[in-house]
Design an enzyme around this catalytic site. Sequence first.
Site, PDB file in Angstrom:
ATOM      1  N   GLY A   1      59.674  28.700  64.795  1.00 25.20           N
ATOM      2  CA  GLY A   1      60.924  28.627  63.584  1.00 25.20           C
ATOM      3  C   GLY A   1      61.531  27.541  63.623  1.00 25.20           C
ATOM      4  O   GLY A   1      62.092  27.262  62.432  1.00 25.20           O
TER       5      GLY A   1
ATOM      6  N   SER B   1      48.908  29.281  60.329  1.00 25.48           N
ATOM      7  CA  SER B   1      48.138  28.746  61.363  1.00 25.48           C
ATOM      8  C   SER B   1      48.308  26.943  61.340  1.00 25.48           C
ATOM      9  O   SER B   1      49.001  26.532  60.587  1.00 25.48           O
ATOM     10  CB  SER B   1      46.819  28.704  60.897  1.00 25.48           C
ATOM     11  N   GLY B   2      48.303  26.523  62.527  1.00 26.50           N
ATOM     12  CA  GLY B   2      48.556  25.071  62.895  1.00 26.50           C
ATOM     13  C   GLY B   2      49.506  24.732  64.013  1.00 26.50           C
ATOM     14  O   GLY B   2      49.599  23.671  64.476  1.00 26.50           O
ATOM     15  N   GLY B   3      50.030  25.953  64.608  1.00 26.93           N
ATOM     16  CA  GLY B   3      50.803  25.730  65.781  1.00 26.93           C
ATOM     17  C   GLY B   3      52.219  25.022  65.389  1.00 26.93           C
ATOM     18  O   GLY B   3      52.392  24.852  64.066  1.00 26.93           O
TER      19      GLY B   3
ATOM     20  N   LYS C   1      44.819  36.249  58.819  1.00 24.18           N
ATOM     21  CA  LYS C   1      45.362  35.857  59.839  1.00 24.18           C
ATOM     22  C   LYS C   1      44.742  36.166  61.152  1.00 24.18           C
ATOM     23  O   LYS C   1      44.246  35.374  62.131  1.00 24.18           O
ATOM     24  CB  LYS C   1      46.936  35.357  59.988  1.00 24.18           C
TER      25      LYS C   1
ATOM     26  N   GLU D   1      39.018  31.986  66.211  1.00 22.41           N
ATOM     27  CA  GLU D   1      39.527  31.144  67.057  1.00 22.41           C
ATOM     28  C   GLU D   1      39.178  31.533  68.459  1.00 22.41           C
ATOM     29  O   GLU D   1      38.548  30.410  69.183  1.00 22.41           O
ATOM     30  CB  GLU D   1      41.015  31.029  66.879  1.00 22.41           C
TER      31      GLU D   1
END
Length: 561
Positions: free
Chosen positions: A274, A386-388, A436, A443
Amino acid sequence: MEDRGNFYDGLGALRDVGQNHLLQMLALVTMNRPRFFETNAIREKRAEILKTLKIPSTEEIKENTFHAQYKGYLGIKGVDPNSATETYFKIRAFLNFPVWQNVPVILESGKRLKEQRKEIEIIYKHVQPCLCPPGTDIHFRNKVTISLEPENSISINFWSKKPGLGFELEKRSFSFLMHQKRDSIQYTEEYEKLLFDAIAGDQTLFVSTEEVAAMWQFIDPIISGWQENLTPLKFYSPDTDQPIKESMFIDETKVYKKIDLKKEIGVVGLGKMGANIARHLIEKDWQVVGFNRSSEPTQDLIKEGLNGAFSLQEFMDKLSPPRLVWLMIPAGKTVDEIIFGKDGLVNFLKPGDIVLDGGNSFYRDSVERYKKLKKIGINFLDVGVSGGPEGARYSASLMVGGERKIFEKIEPLFADLAKINGYQFFDGAGAGHFVKMIHNGIEYGMMQSITEGFNLLKSSDYKLDLTRVTDVYNHGSVIESRLIGWLKDAFELHGQDLKDVSGTVSHTGEGEWTVKTAREQNLKLKVIEDALKFRIESQKNPSYAGKILSALREQFGGHKK
């Protein structure tokens, strides 16, 4: 044309010239600079920009396309007497690419026109506010023309102030020939170059499969629309500029469906994800109001431009209606408490507000939240991110579910947050979180296969440098990936023994939900299910394989090792 009527009638001007030649020229003019001046890098950038071509809707085909046929075409040998094949077209297109947003691209080609020209025009918009001479509403725009025929040249036309005491502009030009015009047989020079490159094995000027696919994705809907008579076929007298004049409405300066979105948003949950989403949007000139249950993250982000709030009521009061609220909090009860709790958002939300859940919520929970909010007039979108933390900070992959009209209303938000071509909308509440969820299940399987492979490498009789193994794997091999790159980073950080990394691996629920969903649909997910079992069993039986998984999770997600 007259000698190849049977061939041409099966194609038409759009397929013959637009799909390949014009779109190739468009890619070369608008693509980002390639990393190197070499074949793969150039083709990669051409494909990247072509993939951003806005696929026209039915209404946009009606509004932004024109096609016509010259009188006498039906008399050519081999042409169907009832043919509706176009010999002229003009299309207004748009690119969903940051620097080309809302810039109209005009594609035009035709047979038997008044004059034969092949050129690319780049017209610069006038500055805002207009610095035009007082008392005039004329907008002076500079232009670069790259001409291929009748001569190979480049011309730069620009406006400058006339010498003297007055304020009057005059047009000036700078032109030069690429080479002196010489007599040549049509197409000989062009095909000579292509044949030479083919013999030499140089593919730079040849389109890749990715480019071709992107081209047809744009062209096919237009051809289908014309076949359905969305825009009626016009007719023109040969050797005139009649179709150019009739299609002038395509050239009118207007933008594609510009979305007037107030760049103001509230972010609830200022953890790793966030906080980085807030930072990202602040840098994109959004006014961001932030709230977190513990005050420290809010205090820290205030220093970076966040408009901090320390209660949900204060948070909502700082947002002007209609409000846009992005939730980035743990899945499950926490989401319901924040939205529907005694002091939750529902007490302050008003009809027309939009709530986005960007966390890893179970898709069925998102469906229920959508229904409950819909009843009171509140809009809801579920967003798989997604992508951390790094993706949230700079450019993520976004999977958006919900109602299309709500998505389209705030689409610029996703364009600002995502990588180029990095967001997609999926119809239906919960669809984004469902996509997701499956992503995370995949993943699990991918990470497990890497883990098992490197566990075997480590236990072999060879004294392998695993960092060097990751390096060679990640330079052109079939398994080259971000995951392999992250494993290399982990080895460099912790050493290949990963001594200070835990051999137990936690799981967030997404993998488990994926397996349960598959069972409900009587589908087998052996790889993903085995990967989930490994994580569960690692709690009692830590291992080197578990260390690899933990190290990977630390690298891309910031998970505690």
